[in-house]
Scaffold this active site. Structure first.
Site, short mmCIF file in Angstrom:
data_model
loop_
_atom_site.label_atom_id
_atom_site.label_comp_id
_atom_site.label_asym_id
_atom_site.label_seq_id
_atom_site.Cartn_x
_atom_site.Cartn_y
_atom_site.Cartn_z
N ASP A 245 0.85 -1.19 0.00
CA ASP A 245 0.00 0.00 0.00
C ASP A 245 0.88 1.24 0.00
O ASP A 245 2.09 1.17 0.26
CB ASP A 245 -0.95 0.00 1.20
N GLU B 6 0.14 -1.24 5.82
CA GLU B 6 1.20 -0.69 6.66
C GLU B 6 1.02 0.80 6.91
O GLU B 6 1.38 1.31 7.97
CB GLU B 6 2.56 -0.95 6.01
#
Length: 447
Positions: free
Chosen positions: A105, A169
């Protein structure tokens, strides 16, 4: 003849091809719920496609598992675990080397603030522009290339080599789907048999310490009043500022620079500071009854986050019990207005709200074989070893250390472009990176 692991070099064309595909997916990898929920499988499919010819199922040597920790609610947010099996696998003393933390991400990018399209890999000389080049898709492409080389050369290594690419994350509002869930489910247990390199840092030197982070809202409570009558109320703007000043004064006494910070060369000690005001609905001639300052605490890893919160809550309890001892702002500025003819009593107070779970900092073990190998490899390839410690936070890393992993931290993007507009990384840094990582493996094999 099999090439020595330490001689591996980045396959530039293959690396850039994969990185281009990953950056091309970043518009749907942005992580800021509820508006932006990433679909990490859009990136993961390119990694899997690149590795498919080298998988055991296709006659190769690599093992790969895509793990969706919450497939019902998030069926397209899968972590990826890759393994190059070593000769110690299945024995009573298995050995592993793991590269963990490179995530699929990215933080959001505002196209209007960029000079280039953030969702496209743009190559200008040595610079690789695009959201995720530094943080952290460049590392995903780097490690994928390393595993392709391992699978191609098939060196006989004692250690099994792992890579774990993770989801979620950049934001912790949706827990239980990333590395935390992998750890709790036991999926990462094999990685406890050797050093774990968290590959999500920058500037190519080891990061040996990080800070913990806790965000907060500090609210002062008074009473709305016309500004012509300040003597009849508690001004919450004044109170919240004075209360924060007192809280900060006490904080810096209790959380002064720790002796170990010098050993780790932290660039900053623990801090507590305001960073935002919550908007106040009112007017120039209205004293607000409630005001909130927002901010964060950064704590070096030698202090405990729970103890810190308890201390701060104690400051606030004492301030409320002795509210009139705070400095006032003039003869008509009071924090406890007694009742009098035509005046209702008003007593001010302050409260703190902790936002989310705190992320604790980490101090890496400097005497571990994992750190020694990384340090030596870095020094050999770059010509110097200058480890850094910062109060920047890497979420979940301390949790892994507390779970029994030998955590070491490195990364090869550019610190100055982390989360920034016009993010970029350097191709030359990634070329050095694969040499550092492969030499690290080589040194641990020889140990």
């Amino acid at each position: 003849m099999t090439k020595p692991v330490a001689s591996y070099e980045l396959d530039e064309k293959r690396f850039l091809t994969l990185l281009g595909k990953l950056i091309g997916e970043t518009e749907n990898l942005q992580n800021r719920p509820p508006a932006l929920i990433p679909i990490e499988d859009n990136a993961g499919r390119h990694v899997i496609e690149a590795l498919t010819p080298y998988l055991k199922a296709n006659g190769g040597v690599l093992e790969l598992e895509q793990v969706h920790c919450d497939p019902v609610n998030y069926p397209k947010r899968g972590n990826i675990i890759i393994e190059y099996p070593g000769t110690s696998k299945g024995t009573s003393s298995p050995k592993t080397i793991s590269f963990v933390g490179s995530h699929l991400d990215v933080v959001p990018a505002d196209k209007t603030a960029w000079d280039r399209n953030p969702f496209q890999l743009i190559i200008e000389g040595d610079k690789l522009y695009g959201r995720g080049t530094t943080d952290c898709l460049g590392h995903v492409a780097l490690l994928t290339d390393l595993f392709i080389q391992l699978a191609t050369e098939k060196p006989a290594l004692k250690h099994s080599i792992f890579a774990v690419f993770i989801v979620s994350e950049e934001n912790d509002e949706i827990p239980g789907i990333g590395v935390d869930a992998l750890d709790h489910s036991g999926k990462m247990n094999p990685c406890k048999n050797g050093p774990v390199y968290w590959v999500d840092s920058a500037d190519s030197q080891p990061t040996i310490g990080t800070g913990g982070a806790q965000t907060w809202n500090l609210t002062a409570h008074g009473k709305n009043m016309h500004s012509a009558m300040p003597y009849r109320t508690v001004n919450s703007v004044e109170l919240v500022n004075e209360a924060l000043a007192e809280i900060q004064r006490r904080f810096y006494i209790d959380f002064k620079p720790h002796p170990k910070e010098a050993e780790y060369k932290f660039d900053c000690s623990s801090t507590m500071k305001p960073t935002l005001w919550k908007p106040i609905a009112g007017s120039y001639n209205t004293i607000p009854g409630e005001s909130t300052i927002c901010g964060d605490i950064r704590l070096t890893p030698f202090y405990d986050m729970k103890e810190m919160r308890a201390k701060v809550e104690g400051y606030i309890k004492d301030i409320n019990a002795n509210i009139t001892e705070l400095r006032n702002r003039g003869p008509y500025s009071k924090y406890d207005v007694p009742a009098s003819e035509g005046v209702e009593p008003v007593k001010g107070s302050v409260s703190i709200e902790w936002l989310g779970e705190a992320s604790a900092g980490v101090a890496c073990k400097l005497d571990s074989d994992g750190y020694k190998a990384l340090g030596k490899a870095t020094s050999e390839i770059l010509g110097s070893l200058t480890p850094v410690a910062t109060c920047g936070t890497l979420p979940l890393v301390r949790d892994l250390q507390d779970s029994g992993f030998d955590i070491q931290i490195t990364g090869f993007g550019k610190e100055e472009t982390y989360h920034a507009d016009n993010e970029y990384a350097l191709l030359s840094d990634f070329k050095n990176a694969i040499k550092i990582l492969s030499r690290t493996i080589d040194l641990l094999e020889k140990n």
